[in-house]
Design a protein around this motif. Structure first.
Motif, short mmCIF file in Angstrom:
data_model
loop_
_atom_site.label_atom_id
_atom_site.label_comp_id
_atom_site.label_asym_id
_atom_site.label_seq_id
_atom_site.Cartn_x
_atom_site.Cartn_y
_atom_site.Cartn_z
N ALA A 151 1.01 -1.11 0.05
CA ALA A 151 0.49 0.55 -0.16
C ALA A 151 0.64 0.82 0.18
O ALA A 151 0.23 2.35 -1.00
CB ALA A 151 -1.32 -0.11 1.17
N LEU A 152 1.69 1.03 0.70
CA LEU A 152 2.85 2.37 0.65
C LEU A 152 3.56 2.84 -0.75
O LEU A 152 3.64 3.95 -1.53
CB LEU A 152 4.08 2.59 2.27
CG LEU A 152 5.30 3.69 1.76
CD1 LEU A 152 4.79 4.46 2.37
CD2 LEU A 152 6.18 2.73 3.60
N ARG A 153 3.67 1.07 -0.79
CA ARG A 153 4.06 1.72 -2.78
C ARG A 153 3.18 2.01 -3.52
O ARG A 153 4.22 2.88 -4.28
CB ARG A 153 5.24 0.16 -2.42
CG ARG A 153 5.67 0.37 -4.53
CD ARG A 153 6.48 -1.09 -4.91
NE ARG A 153 4.89 -1.41 -5.32
CZ ARG A 153 5.68 -2.91 -5.20
NH1 ARG A 153 6.60 -3.23 -5.35
NH2 ARG A 153 4.52 -3.85 -6.35
N LYS A 154 2.28 1.82 -3.43
CA LYS A 154 1.23 2.27 -3.93
C LYS A 154 1.18 3.89 -3.67
O LYS A 154 1.17 4.76 -4.62
CB LYS A 154 0.10 1.52 -4.52
CG LYS A 154 -1.34 1.66 -5.59
CD LYS A 154 -1.82 0.56 -6.13
CE LYS A 154 -2.36 0.81 -7.45
NZ LYS A 154 -2.91 -0.31 -7.10
N MET A 155 0.59 4.15 -2.68
CA MET A 155 0.69 5.47 -2.40
C MET A 155 1.73 6.69 -2.99
O MET A 155 1.71 6.97 -3.68
CB MET A 155 0.62 5.69 -1.06
CG MET A 155 -0.18 5.18 -1.15
SD MET A 155 -0.82 5.66 1.35
CE MET A 155 -0.29 4.12 1.94
N LEU A 156 3.36 5.81 -2.71
CA LEU A 156 4.20 6.25 -3.66
C LEU A 156 4.52 7.13 -4.79
O LEU A 156 5.21 7.63 -5.40
CB LEU A 156 5.54 6.23 -2.90
CG LEU A 156 6.24 6.01 -1.62
CD1 LEU A 156 7.49 4.84 -1.12
CD2 LEU A 156 6.26 7.60 -0.81
N HIS A 157 4.06 5.55 -5.62
CA HIS A 157 3.47 6.03 -7.05
C HIS A 157 2.32 6.87 -7.60
O HIS A 157 2.76 7.57 -8.61
CB HIS A 157 3.11 4.42 -7.48
CG HIS A 157 4.03 2.93 -7.63
ND1 HIS A 157 4.51 2.04 -8.40
CD2 HIS A 157 5.35 3.14 -7.54
CE1 HIS A 157 4.89 1.17 -7.83
NE2 HIS A 157 6.09 2.27 -7.79
N PHE A 158 1.30 7.18 -6.83
CA PHE A 158 0.71 7.68 -7.24
C PHE A 158 1.40 9.65 -6.50
O PHE A 158 0.39 9.74 -7.19
CB PHE A 158 -0.71 7.86 -5.79
CG PHE A 158 -1.88 6.30 -6.68
CD1 PHE A 158 -1.81 5.97 -7.76
CD2 PHE A 158 -2.24 5.78 -5.40
CE1 PHE A 158 -3.05 5.24 -7.85
CE2 PHE A 158 -3.18 5.01 -5.54
CZ PHE A 158 -3.17 4.42 -6.83
N THR A 159 1.80 9.56 -5.86
CA THR A 159 2.13 10.23 -5.55
C THR A 159 3.37 11.11 -6.29
O THR A 159 2.77 12.00 -7.17
CB THR A 159 3.17 10.26 -3.88
OG1 THR A 159 1.99 10.17 -3.31
CG2 THR A 159 3.54 12.21 -3.73
N GLU A 160 3.36 9.97 -6.83
CA GLU A 160 5.31 10.53 -8.25
C GLU A 160 3.82 10.59 -9.15
O GLU A 160 4.83 11.59 -9.97
CB GLU A 160 5.93 8.94 -8.27
CG GLU A 160 6.88 9.56 -9.01
CD GLU A 160 7.99 8.02 -9.69
OE1 GLU A 160 9.01 8.10 -9.84
OE2 GLU A 160 7.83 7.23 -9.60
N ASP A 161 3.39 10.02 -9.36
CA ASP A 161 2.46 10.83 -10.99
C ASP A 161 1.87 11.94 -10.84
O ASP A 161 1.85 12.86 -11.77
CB ASP A 161 1.67 10.10 -10.80
CG ASP A 161 1.79 8.56 -11.60
OD1 ASP A 161 2.76 7.74 -11.88
OD2 ASP A 161 1.23 7.23 -11.72
#
Length: 158
Positions: free
Chosen positions: A125-135
């Motif tokens: 979940a943290l990794r996906k949140m980081l991907h969303f943040t990066e996008d």
């Protein structure tokens, strides 16, 4: 400069260790640090302990010892759970989000010890949140650049 990827076990007073590791690696400097892909490999668990870091030869699946599917079993169990699927669907409907944006995690409630199956959900979940943040940040930068170009065009026209 750090030349190896080194995971350190976190010890507790009782002598045991937590199911959590601190990992030391190159920094994020632009010219000599790890890049986004390498960072993903580290977070995904693809990189073996004591991997020799080399800024001119990035981490690659071709490297001996590279772990292609480090957590595939845990993920497949979670993703196929009817209970998790129902919870994701319900949250998706209530919040109006796509199911892919609902990130299932489990809190430690009754567990006396840490559990990798619970930890992996939080880390994913943290990794996906980081991907969303990066996008989001990339989109914000693109928008800012577009506005700057438009402003320059307006100045040239006047």
């Amino acid at each position: 400069m750090k030349l190896q990827y080194i995971p350190y076990t976190v010890k507790v007073k009782s002598g045991g260790s937590l199911n959590f590791r601190l990992c030391d690696t190159r920094g994020l400097e632009e010219s000599m640090g790890i890049d986004v892909l390498e960072c993903n490999y580290l977070l995904d668990g693809n990189v073996p302990a004591y991997y020799e870091l080399n800024p001119t030869s990035p981490i690659s699946p071709k490297y001996p010892g590279f772990k292609s599917d480090p957590s595939i079993m845990t993920l497949s169990i979670v993703q196929s759970s009817p209970t998790v699927k129902q919870a994701v669907e319900k949250a998706s409907q209530i919040l109006g989000l796509p199911r892919a944006h609902v990130l299932p995690v489990k809190n430690y409630e009754d567990e006396a010890e840490l559990d990798d199956n619970i930890d992996i959900l939080a880390l994913l979940a943290l990794r996906k949140m980081l991907h969303f943040t990066e996008d989001f940040m990339h989109n914000l930068i693109d928008k800012r650049n577009d506005v700057q170009v438009d402003m320059k065009k307006l100045k040239l026209e006047n």
